[in-house]
Design a protein around this motif. Structure first.
Motif, PDB file in Angstrom:
ATOM      1  N   LYS A 138       5.559   9.763   8.482  1.00  0.00           N
ATOM      2  CA  LYS A 138       6.545   9.872   7.594  1.00  0.00           C
ATOM      3  C   LYS A 138       6.799   8.806   6.794  1.00  0.00           C
ATOM      4  CE  LYS A 138       8.540  13.966  10.282  1.00  0.00           C
ATOM      5  NZ  LYS A 138       9.761  14.300  11.198  1.00  0.00           N
ATOM      6  N   LEU A 139       5.953   8.376   6.279  1.00  0.00           N
ATOM      7  CA  LEU A 139       6.287   6.826   5.477  1.00  0.00           C
ATOM      8  C   LEU A 139       6.194   6.933   3.744  1.00  0.00           C
ATOM      9  CD1 LEU A 139       3.822   4.845   8.028  1.00  0.00           C
ATOM     10  CD2 LEU A 139       6.515   5.005   7.994  1.00  0.00           C
ATOM     11  N   GLU A 140       6.960   7.827   3.351  1.00  0.00           N
ATOM     12  CA  GLU A 140       7.088   7.761   1.787  1.00  0.00           C
ATOM     13  C   GLU A 140       8.136   6.904   1.504  1.00  0.00           C
ATOM     14  OE1 GLU A 140       7.586  11.883   0.875  1.00  0.00           O
ATOM     15  OE2 GLU A 140       5.547  12.475   1.574  1.00  0.00           O
ATOM     16  N   ASP A 141       7.825   6.508   0.329  1.00  0.00           N
ATOM     17  CA  ASP A 141       8.943   5.733  -0.662  1.00  0.00           C
ATOM     18  C   ASP A 141       9.402   4.293   0.315  1.00  0.00           C
ATOM     19  OD1 ASP A 141       8.939   7.410  -2.886  1.00  0.00           O
ATOM     20  OD2 ASP A 141      10.358   8.701  -1.574  1.00  0.00           O
ATOM     21  N   ALA A 142       8.360   3.667   0.733  1.00  0.00           N
ATOM     22  CA  ALA A 142       8.765   2.335   1.278  1.00  0.00           C
ATOM     23  C   ALA A 142       7.602   1.374   1.106  1.00  0.00           C
ATOM     24  CB  ALA A 142       8.577   2.732   2.802  1.00  0.00           C
ATOM     25  N   THR A 143       7.969  -0.099   1.212  1.00  0.00           N
ATOM     26  CA  THR A 143       7.207  -0.909   1.134  1.00  0.00           C
ATOM     27  C   THR A 143       6.056  -1.031   1.990  1.00  0.00           C
ATOM     28  OG1 THR A 143       8.337  -2.686   2.086  1.00  0.00           O
ATOM     29  CG2 THR A 143       8.918  -2.136  -0.156  1.00  0.00           C
ATOM     30  N   PRO A 144       5.064  -1.580   2.031  1.00  0.00           N
ATOM     31  CA  PRO A 144       3.966  -1.726   3.147  1.00  0.00           C
ATOM     32  C   PRO A 144       4.722  -2.516   4.300  1.00  0.00           C
ATOM     33  CG  PRO A 144       2.947  -2.545   1.015  1.00  0.00           C
ATOM     34  CD  PRO A 144       4.367  -2.072   0.711  1.00  0.00           C
ATOM     35  N   GLU A 145       5.510  -3.353   4.004  1.00  0.00           N
ATOM     36  CA  GLU A 145       6.044  -4.149   5.339  1.00  0.00           C
ATOM     37  C   GLU A 145       7.167  -3.385   6.031  1.00  0.00           C
ATOM     38  OE1 GLU A 145       5.867  -5.448   2.496  1.00  0.00           O
ATOM     39  OE2 GLU A 145       4.420  -7.230   2.774  1.00  0.00           O
TER      40      GLU A 145
END
Length: 281
Positions: A138-145
């Protein structure tokens, strides 16, 4: 008639002598014949026994060879493990990691590898691989960091450390403790660590430090450091393979996050993990 009797006696005696001689000759001849026949039969039996014995041995040998050959053909070839190589050290890491445990653990996915160097000479100390449980991240709309930090704080993760040369557990321990001291200072400056919390983590830090013996760690011997996923029932656990474990939410998360703060303990590792996140997550 008187002359007949002596003559008759002589004839009888001669006949008996003649019969006795011929009988002995016949008996000797018959005995010789019987002996030859017995020897012939014995030779025939011996030859026959040797033939069947040889045939049986040959058949058994062929059967054994056939069995071995069939077993060899029936045995499945060993599965070839997929790996990823650290280009700086040529050390291989499996792309998936399954750790045996009394409590079930997820299958960990390799997100990146990199080398840890020290001093201005760039001495290569160890290669490190970062693994994580990527089930439904669940990692949508976030920077790689941000995605990396989310994974570390919310998923079970593993750092596999493989020395490039013979070293010692105490040498690795000193590096880990320096990194955690730097994390304490940084968290304090960011307001993420209260005085009470900082006091509470001192005991787990001492326990972690005490787990590392002053013994050698051979070249290319992997050392796995696992942090469990968060649980409402107990603090997260940091487990150093074969050495022990310590429970602390802060220690578990910050130990791994130290590898991704700024350039990270291993800049190549962070770059590889960021690339993986961009491509796969």
């Amino acid at each position: 008639m008187s002359w007949i009797q002596p003559r008759l006696v002589r004839n009888i005696v001669q006949s008996c002598r003649s019969f006795s001689a011929s009988a002995s000759s016949r008996l000797a001849s018959r005995s010789s014949a019987l002996t030859k026949t017995a020897l012939s039969h014995r030779r025939s039996y011996t030859s026959s026994a040797l033939f069947w014995g040889s045939a049986f041995a040959a058949a058994a040998g062929l059967a054994l060879q056939s069995t071995v050959h069939l077993d060899a053909e029936a045995a499945p070839p060993p599965a070839e493990e997929e790996t990823r190589v650290d280009p700086a050290t040529s050390i291989e890491f499996p792309t998936t990691l399954k750790i045996n445990s009394r409590t079930p653990l997820p299958t960990f996915t390799l997100m990146g590898v990199g080398v840890r160097t020290v001093s201005f000479l760039g001495i290569k100390v160890y290669s490190v691989g970062f693994y994580a449980d990527l089930t439904n991240p669940k990692l949508e709309d976030a920077t790689p960091e941000e995605k990396i930090e989310y994974i570390v704080r919310n998923r079970a993760c593993v750092l596999r450390i493989v020395p490039t040369r013979s070293t010692s557990y105490s040498h690795l321990r000193d590096g880990f403790m320096r990194a955690l001291q730097a994390r304490q200072l940084l968290c304090r400056q960011r307001g993420q660590l209260t005085p009470d919390e900082e006091l509470a983590i001192q005991s787990p830090l001492r326990k972690l430090k005490s787990m590392f013996p002053n013994t050698p760690l051979a070249k290319h011997s992997p050392l796995d450091i696992l942090i469990t996923a968060p649980s409402p029932k107990q603090p997260r656990t940091l487990i150093v393979r074969d050495l022990g474990s310590v429970q602390s939410d802060w220690l578990a998360s910050e130990f791994v996050l130290a590898y991704f703060e700024g350039k990270g303990i291993s800049p190549p590792l962070k770059e590889a993990v960021v690339d993986y996140v961009k491509t796969h997550l």
